[in-house]
Design an enzyme around this catalytic site. Structure first.
Site, PDB file in Angstrom:
ATOM      1  N   TRP A 156       0.797  -1.227   0.000  1.00  0.00           N
ATOM      2  CA  TRP A 156       0.000   0.000   0.000  1.00  0.00           C
ATOM      3  C   TRP A 156       0.830   1.277   0.000  1.00  0.00           C
ATOM      4  CZ3 TRP A 156       1.688   2.311   4.358  1.00  0.00           C
ATOM      5  CH2 TRP A 156       2.059   1.508   5.435  1.00  0.00           C
ATOM      6  N   ASN A 157       2.135   1.178   0.252  1.00  0.00           N
ATOM      7  CA  ASN A 157       2.838   2.437   0.529  1.00  0.00           C
ATOM      8  C   ASN A 157       3.227   3.233  -0.719  1.00  0.00           C
ATOM      9  OD1 ASN A 157       4.847   0.546  -0.010  1.00  0.00           O
ATOM     10  ND2 ASN A 157       6.348   1.645   1.207  1.00  0.00           N
ATOM     11  N   LYS A 180      -2.159  -7.805  -8.537  1.00  0.00           N
ATOM     12  CA  LYS A 180      -3.050  -7.575  -7.393  1.00  0.00           C
ATOM     13  C   LYS A 180      -2.461  -6.488  -6.490  1.00  0.00           C
ATOM     14  CE  LYS A 180      -3.472  -8.945  -3.141  1.00  0.00           C
ATOM     15  NZ  LYS A 180      -4.164  -7.837  -2.470  1.00  0.00           N
ATOM     16  N   GLY A 233       6.372  -6.533  -0.337  1.00  0.00           N
ATOM     17  CA  GLY A 233       5.565  -6.489   0.885  1.00  0.00           C
ATOM     18  C   GLY A 233       6.377  -6.934   2.078  1.00  0.00           C
ATOM     19  N   GLY A 234       5.685  -7.380   3.116  1.00  0.00           N
ATOM     20  CA  GLY A 234       6.352  -7.768   4.359  1.00  0.00           C
ATOM     21  C   GLY A 234       7.008  -9.144   4.254  1.00  0.00           C
ATOM     22  N   GLU A 255      10.697  -8.226  -2.842  1.00  0.00           N
ATOM     23  CA  GLU A 255      11.196  -6.948  -2.306  1.00  0.00           C
ATOM     24  C   GLU A 255      10.556  -6.799  -0.943  1.00  0.00           C
ATOM     25  OE1 GLU A 255      13.358  -4.883  -3.486  1.00  0.00           O
ATOM     26  OE2 GLU A 255      13.578  -5.559  -5.548  1.00  0.00           O
ATOM     27  N   LEU A 256      11.356  -6.948   0.108  1.00  0.00           N
ATOM     28  CA  LEU A 256      10.771  -7.046   1.448  1.00  0.00           C
ATOM     29  C   LEU A 256      11.169  -5.863   2.324  1.00  0.00           C
ATOM     30  CD1 LEU A 256      11.445 -10.883   1.767  1.00  0.00           C
ATOM     31  CD2 LEU A 256       9.379  -9.739   0.911  1.00  0.00           C
ATOM     32  N   CYS A 289      10.077   1.196   2.827  1.00  0.00           N
ATOM     33  CA  CYS A 289      10.907   0.006   3.069  1.00  0.00           C
ATOM     34  C   CYS A 289      12.327   0.383   3.432  1.00  0.00           C
ATOM     35  CB  CYS A 289      10.893  -0.870   1.828  1.00  0.00           C
ATOM     36  SG  CYS A 289      11.292   0.031   0.326  1.00  0.00           S
ATOM     37  N   GLU A 390      11.027  -4.526  11.977  1.00  0.00           N
ATOM     38  CA  GLU A 390      10.563  -3.385  11.192  1.00  0.00           C
ATOM     39  C   GLU A 390       9.270  -2.812  11.791  1.00  0.00           C
ATOM     40  OE1 GLU A 390       8.761  -4.047   7.305  1.00  0.00           O
ATOM     41  OE2 GLU A 390      10.098  -2.529   6.467  1.00  0.00           O
TER      42      GLU A 390
HETATM   43  N1  LIG Z   1      11.728  -3.709  -0.643  1.00  0.00           N
HETATM   44  C1  LIG Z   1      10.807  -2.954  -1.221  1.00  0.00           C
HETATM   45  O1  LIG Z   1      10.942  -2.513  -2.353  1.00  0.00           O
HETATM   46  C2  LIG Z   1       9.547  -2.599  -0.475  1.00  0.00           C
HETATM   47  C3  LIG Z   1       8.785  -1.526  -0.930  1.00  0.00           C
HETATM   48  C4  LIG Z   1       7.602  -1.201  -0.255  1.00  0.00           C
HETATM   49  C5  LIG Z   1       7.197  -1.934   0.846  1.00  0.00           C
HETATM   50  N2  LIG Z   1       7.943  -2.979   1.279  1.00  0.00           N
HETATM   51  C6  LIG Z   1       7.538  -3.721   2.471  1.00  0.00           C
HETATM   52  O2  LIG Z   1       6.123  -3.933   2.463  1.00  0.00           O
HETATM   53  C7  LIG Z   1       5.625  -4.005   3.796  1.00  0.00           C
HETATM   54  C8  LIG Z   1       4.420  -3.093   3.950  1.00  0.00           C
HETATM   55  O3  LIG Z   1       3.454  -3.376   3.009  1.00  0.00           O
HETATM   56  P1  LIG Z   1       2.140  -4.235   3.338  1.00  0.00           P
HETATM   57  O4  LIG Z   1       1.740  -4.016   4.753  1.00  0.00           O
HETATM   58  O5  LIG Z   1       1.167  -3.973   2.259  1.00  0.00           O
HETATM   59  O6  LIG Z   1       2.722  -5.713   3.209  1.00  0.00           O
HETATM   60  P2  LIG Z   1       1.924  -7.080   3.202  1.00  0.00           P
HETATM   61  O7  LIG Z   1       2.935  -8.151   3.123  1.00  0.00           O
HETATM   62  O8  LIG Z   1       0.925  -7.137   4.287  1.00  0.00           O
HETATM   63  O9  LIG Z   1       1.062  -7.008   1.851  1.00  0.00           O
HETATM   64  C9  LIG Z   1       1.684  -6.856   0.590  1.00  0.00           C
HETATM   65  C10 LIG Z   1       0.774  -7.447  -0.466  1.00  0.00           C
HETATM   66  O10 LIG Z   1       0.671  -8.848  -0.232  1.00  0.00           O
HETATM   67  C11 LIG Z   1      -0.685  -9.229  -0.164  1.00  0.00           C
HETATM   68  N3  LIG Z   1      -0.809 -10.385   0.731  1.00  0.00           N
HETATM   69  C12 LIG Z   1      -1.080 -10.405   2.060  1.00  0.00           C
HETATM   70  N4  LIG Z   1      -1.133 -11.687   2.508  1.00  0.00           N
HETATM   71  C13 LIG Z   1      -0.868 -12.480   1.440  1.00  0.00           C
HETATM   72  C14 LIG Z   1      -0.754 -13.884   1.261  1.00  0.00           C
HETATM   73  N5  LIG Z   1      -0.939 -14.742   2.273  1.00  0.00           N
HETATM   74  N6  LIG Z   1      -0.443 -14.349   0.036  1.00  0.00           N
HETATM   75  C15 LIG Z   1      -0.226 -13.502  -1.001  1.00  0.00           C
HETATM   76  N7  LIG Z   1      -0.343 -12.161  -0.895  1.00  0.00           N
HETATM   77  C16 LIG Z   1      -0.646 -11.655   0.315  1.00  0.00           C
HETATM   78  C17 LIG Z   1      -1.407  -7.982   0.318  1.00  0.00           C
HETATM   79  O11 LIG Z   1      -2.775  -8.050   0.003  1.00  0.00           O
HETATM   80  C18 LIG Z   1      -0.653  -6.905  -0.444  1.00  0.00           C
HETATM   81  O12 LIG Z   1      -1.151  -6.817  -1.754  1.00  0.00           O
HETATM   82  C19 LIG Z   1       6.781  -3.566   4.669  1.00  0.00           C
HETATM   83  O13 LIG Z   1       7.398  -4.697   5.240  1.00  0.00           O
HETATM   84  C20 LIG Z   1       7.729  -2.890   3.694  1.00  0.00           C
HETATM   85  O14 LIG Z   1       9.068  -2.856   4.105  1.00  0.00           O
HETATM   86  C21 LIG Z   1       9.110  -3.325   0.643  1.00  0.00           C
HETATM   87  C1  LIG Z   2      10.664   1.706  -3.155  1.00  0.00           C
HETATM   88  N1  LIG Z   2      10.405   2.929  -2.397  1.00  0.00           N
HETATM   89  C2  LIG Z   2      11.652   3.361  -1.784  1.00  0.00           C
HETATM   90  C3  LIG Z   2       9.919   3.951  -3.269  1.00  0.00           C
HETATM   91  C4  LIG Z   2       9.347   2.674  -1.451  1.00  0.00           C
HETATM   92  C5  LIG Z   2       9.651   1.623  -0.504  1.00  0.00           C
HETATM   93  O1  LIG Z   2       8.883   1.408   0.390  1.00  0.00           O
END
Ligand SMILES: NC(=O)c1ccc[n+]([C@@H]2O[C@H](COP(=O)([O-])OP(=O)(O)OC[C@H]3O[C@@H](n4cnc5c(N)ncnc54)[C@H](O)[C@@H]3O)[C@@H](O)[C@H]2O)c1
Ligand SMILES: C[N+](C)(C)CC=O
Length: 498
Positions: A156-157, A180, A233-234, A255-256, A289, A390
């Site tokens: 979402w970010n 998605k 995501g996470g 990308e976590l 992230c 985190e």
């Molecule tokens: N490294 C990067 O480039 C980067 C960039 C942005 C955010 N992030 C990370 O994302 C996290 C925050 O985002 P968030 O809260 O949306 O993360 P999240 O893991 O909760 O969700 C990310 C996506 O995964 C989906 N999802 C959730 N459960 C799932 C499952 N069981 N199977 C498949 N998909 C599923 C969600 O609906 C969403 O679309 C933080 O940990 C952040 O560091 C990383």
């Molecule tokens: C990839 N970036 C840095 C834009 C957003 C990360 O959460």
């Protein structure tokens, strides 16, 4: 506002805008006003199957096969122009959905065309090689081919930026896509689908299915037609996604999260360092992230540096994320706000001292929003949970250090390895530190910078694979080795030729 008055979005499958088959919706909420402003289709297994069938049908179609790399590049460039024209509108929607500052989302949206242009340019520059085999009668060469259908899952970010980092190389490489977005911020991706639809790609090139992660996301990552899963995501979600993908031998990129160190040496330009540290943790309310959530500061300057940071943090203007003078918006979701509060409580119970913040603001103007004050903690040590896990919020932990060796050890003592900031005017030290830090990105005397042509990704638990830059397109391709016998000699069928 009743549900009947809300904007109702549709999913995008096979080039058509459609409702979820069971007609159910998820409410999408503005985290600044607390109001529900739109309804997002809640997809199910049938919708996911339809999206993959459409993507596969498109991939196998004569229309897609005849779309040469140059033609794909042209369409991607056209898409870039259309996004540029709609950047402001899309940024407003993202701010309305995730509460991040409009000026940040607008900057991101204006940068997105550059990614599409870059990968458009790369589409017809991916080349195979001729291998100089020892067997001279054989011509051996490689072909770089697309994977097929790519499943993309985004958080979402930064919804559209992170979708772009996947879509642009995936399509340039010749794949079709099922995407998605997060259930909290699907609106901008569905608006993007409308723009995409006008560009002229074959129907089914991009399919957007919306819904919850544990249902739709799970189905995407384990779908037998997904040849690759590209996830941001996470970490815990990433683990599930990777296991699902591997279970049917799909490629996976992750990308976590991170727990990035920002390291300030006494010889740095301290005004620039202060600004970089503040930007690293409080811009985007820490919901990035690469948040520089652990500050290591050389002991000889620590007291004064912390004092200045605390004063600066007190002045940060919280408020309406659409206004130009607001510096920090709310957390994106109620769950995210609870998580921030819980982590600060845990840090307190482990002995941390709250130097500023550590609570929600009491200002009545902010009462409807999910705000948390910019927070700085001292008296922490690197093994505490606040330094190892985190938070994804505006919480900075500060640890003084005495030597390069000591700070390298502490900076690397984490499961994560996404970003790192080094602040120093000593050139040799800058290079030494850049090599010693275990992370995918190291910024020296700057922070949070990204570019379409520079690889982005994590070491250790921060991920697998790289987005942006040349490497990214190869992650969406596979290599075929072709052997052509040129001699007329008939070989002995029972002896292997080398
Ligand atoms: N490294 C990067 O480039 C980067 C960039 C942005 C955010 N992030 C990370 O994302 C996290 C925050 O985002 P968030 O809260 O949306 O993360 P999240 O893991 O909760 O969700 C990310 C996506 O995964 C989906 N999802 C959730 N459960 C799932 C499952 N069981 N199977 C498949 N998909 C599923 C969600 O609906 C969403 O679309 C933080 O940990 C952040 O560091 C990383
Ligand atoms: C990839 N970036 C840095 C834009 C957003 C990360 O959460």
């Amino acid at each position: 506002m009743g549900q009947a008055d809300l904007k109702r979005y549709q999913m995008y499958i096979g080039g058509e805008f459609v409702d979820a088959t069971d007609q159910s919706y998820i409410e999408t909420i503005n985290p600044y006003t607390g109001e529900t402003w739109a309804l997002i289709p809640q997809g199910n297994e049938t919708d996911v199957d339809q999206a993959f069938s459409a993507a596969r049908k498109c991939y196998e179609s004569p229309e897609w096969r005849s779309l040469t790399p140059t033609k794909r590049g042209k369409l991607l460039r056209k898409l870039a122009v259309t996004i540029e024209q709609n950047a402001e509108y899309l940024a407003k929607i993202e701010t309305q959905d995730n509460g991040k500052l409009f000026k940040e989302m607008y900057t991101q949206l204006k940068s997105i065309p550059a990614w599409f242009e870059y990968f458009a340019g790369l589409a017809d520059k991916v080349e195979g090689t001729v291998i100089p085999l020892d067997r001279q009668s054989v011509l051996n060469y490689t072909l770089r081919e697309p994977l097929g259908v790519v499943a993309c899952i985004t958080p979402w970010n930064s919804p559209l930026l992170l979708a772009t980092w996947k879509l642009a190389p995936a399509i340039a490489a010749g794949n079709t896509v099922v995407l998605k977005p997060s259930e909290y911020t699907s609106a901008s991706t569905l608006e993007f689908a409308k723009i995409f639809d006008e560009v002229g790609f074959p129907k089914g090139t991009l399919n957007v299915v919306t819904g919850y992660g544990h249902t739709v996301g799970d189905l995407l990552s384990k779908h037998p037609l997904a040849n690759k899963v590209a996830f941001t995501g996470g970490g815990e979600t990433g683990r599930k996604v990777a296991m699902n993908a591997v279970s049917h031998f799909a490629k996976v990129s992750l990308e976590l999260g991170g727990k990035s160190p920002n390291i300030v040496f006494a010889d740095a330009d301290l005004v620039a360092a202060e600004s970089g540290v503040i930007a690293g943790i409080f811009a985007a309310s820490g919901q990035t992230c690469v948040a520089g959530s652990r500050l290591f500061v050389e002991r000889s300057i620590a007291d004064e540096f912390i004092h200045k940071l605390v004063n600066r943090a007190k002045e940060i203007k919280l408020g309406d994320p659409t206004l130009p003078d607001t510096q920090m918006g709310p957390a994106a979701t109620a769950a995210q706000l609870r998580k921030i509060e819980e982590y600060v409580d845990i840090a307190r119970s482990e002995g941390a001292r709250v130097r500023v913040g550590g609570e929600r603001p009491t200002d009545p103007e902010l009462s409807k929003g999910l705000f948390y004050k910019p927070t700085i903690l001292t008296d922490v040590h690197n093994s505490m949970r606040i330094c190892q896990e985190e938070v994804f919020g505006p919480v900075l932990s500060v640890i003084p250090f005495d030597s390069e060796e000591e700070v390298i050890k502490m900076a690397n003592d984490t499961q994560y390895g996404l970003g790192a900031g080094i602040w120093t005017n000593n050139l040799k030290r800058a290079h030494r530190m850049a090599r010693s830090i275990e992370s995918g990105i190291v910024w020296v005397n700057t922070y949070r910078a990204t570019a379409f042509n520079s690889p982005f990704g994590g070491y250790k638990s921060s991920g697998i694979g790289r987005e942006s830059g040349l490497e990214a397109i190869y992650d969406f391709m596979q290599t075929k080795s072709v052997w052509i016998e040129l001699s007329d000699e008939i070989s002995d069928p029972f002896s292997i030729r080398t």
